[in-house]
Design a protein around this motif. Structure first.
Motif, PDB file in Angstrom:
ATOM      1  N   TRP A  51       0.840  -1.207   0.000  1.00  0.00           N
ATOM      2  CA  TRP A  51       0.000   0.000   0.000  1.00  0.00           C
ATOM      3  C   TRP A  51       0.868   1.246   0.000  1.00  0.00           C
ATOM      4  O   TRP A  51       0.463   2.286  -0.500  1.00  0.00           O
ATOM      5  CB  TRP A  51      -0.947   0.011   1.196  1.00  0.00           C
ATOM      6  N   ARG A 109      -7.391  -1.619   1.467  1.00  0.00           N
ATOM      7  CA  ARG A 109      -6.688  -0.538   2.169  1.00  0.00           C
ATOM      8  C   ARG A 109      -7.662   0.358   2.928  1.00  0.00           C
ATOM      9  O   ARG A 109      -7.402   0.764   4.059  1.00  0.00           O
ATOM     10  CB  ARG A 109      -5.859   0.292   1.203  1.00  0.00           C
ATOM     11  N   LYS A 110      -8.783   0.678   2.315  1.00  0.00           N
ATOM     12  CA  LYS A 110      -9.774   1.560   2.948  1.00  0.00           C
ATOM     13  C   LYS A 110     -10.279   0.936   4.244  1.00  0.00           C
ATOM     14  O   LYS A 110     -10.403   1.621   5.255  1.00  0.00           O
ATOM     15  CB  LYS A 110     -10.931   1.813   1.972  1.00  0.00           C
ATOM     16  N   GLU A 113      -7.566   0.937   7.065  1.00  0.00           N
ATOM     17  CA  GLU A 113      -7.269   2.226   7.700  1.00  0.00           C
ATOM     18  C   GLU A 113      -7.837   2.306   9.113  1.00  0.00           C
ATOM     19  O   GLU A 113      -7.354   3.076   9.937  1.00  0.00           O
ATOM     20  CB  GLU A 113      -7.787   3.381   6.842  1.00  0.00           C
ATOM     21  N   LYS A 114      -8.843   1.491   9.416  1.00  0.00           N
ATOM     22  CA  LYS A 114      -9.451   1.479  10.749  1.00  0.00           C
ATOM     23  C   LYS A 114      -8.577   0.736  11.768  1.00  0.00           C
ATOM     24  O   LYS A 114      -8.690   0.972  12.971  1.00  0.00           O
ATOM     25  CB  LYS A 114     -10.816   0.792  10.689  1.00  0.00           C
ATOM     26  N   TYR A 117      -6.247   2.592  14.450  1.00  0.00           N
ATOM     27  CA  TYR A 117      -7.056   3.261  15.473  1.00  0.00           C
ATOM     28  C   TYR A 117      -7.541   2.262  16.523  1.00  0.00           C
ATOM     29  O   TYR A 117      -7.530   2.538  17.719  1.00  0.00           O
ATOM     30  CB  TYR A 117      -8.252   3.984  14.830  1.00  0.00           C
TER      31      TYR A 117
END
Length: 148
Positions: A51, A109-110, A113-114, A117
């Motif tokens: 990525w 990838r989207k 992204e979580k 966190y």
């Protein structure tokens, strides 16, 4: 001479022990987060590298992830089976194997992204503290890289 105190062999004072336990503990946090995608933590690291920059040669991935080709090859095969990457000969150098993301790999990838966190939330540590830890570990990696 360096003073390591009264008991330099005390287990709870060993950097290697702390790193080992911390590593296993943090990776355990990732397991349930990666499971819905069929990923292991080492496979996730490969995807992170891709990525960041894709396509990449296997040699480049080995250097970036500090893996031997024999270790990386099964990870790449599994990622290919999952439909996240493709492997093929590099157009510029037929001897080099190139790895690229598929549309599914790019779309993942989207969702991924979580994950950072959630990891920070699970650790319950301040981001600044984690950044300082990362910086210290990066210095350890650099120091050990000089000796290997």
């Amino acid at each position: 001479m360096i003073d390591l105190g009264e008991n330099p062999l005390a287990l709870d004072r060993q950097v290697c022990f702390a790193l080992s336990v911390a590593s296993r503990s943090v990776i355990a946090i990732y397991r349930p987060l990666l499971k819905p995608y069929g990923l292991t933590h080492p496979q996730y690291l490969v995807l992170l590298a891709l990525w960041d920059s894709a396509p990449r040669t296997v040699k480049d991935l080995c250097e970036t992830l500090r893996h031997e080709p024999a270790t990386l090859s099964p990870l790449l095969k599994r990622l290919e089976t999952l439909g996240y990457v493709t492997r093929g000969r590099n157009r510029d150098d037929e001897r080099a194997l190139s790895v690229d993301l598929t549309d599914s790999g790019r779309a993942l990838r989207k969702e991924a992204e979580k994950i950072p966190y959630r990891v920070v939330e699970e650790l319950g540590m301040d981001v600044a503290e984690l950044e300082a830890l990362h910086a210290a570990l990066s210095r350890v990696i650099a120091a050990t890289g000089r000796n290997s």
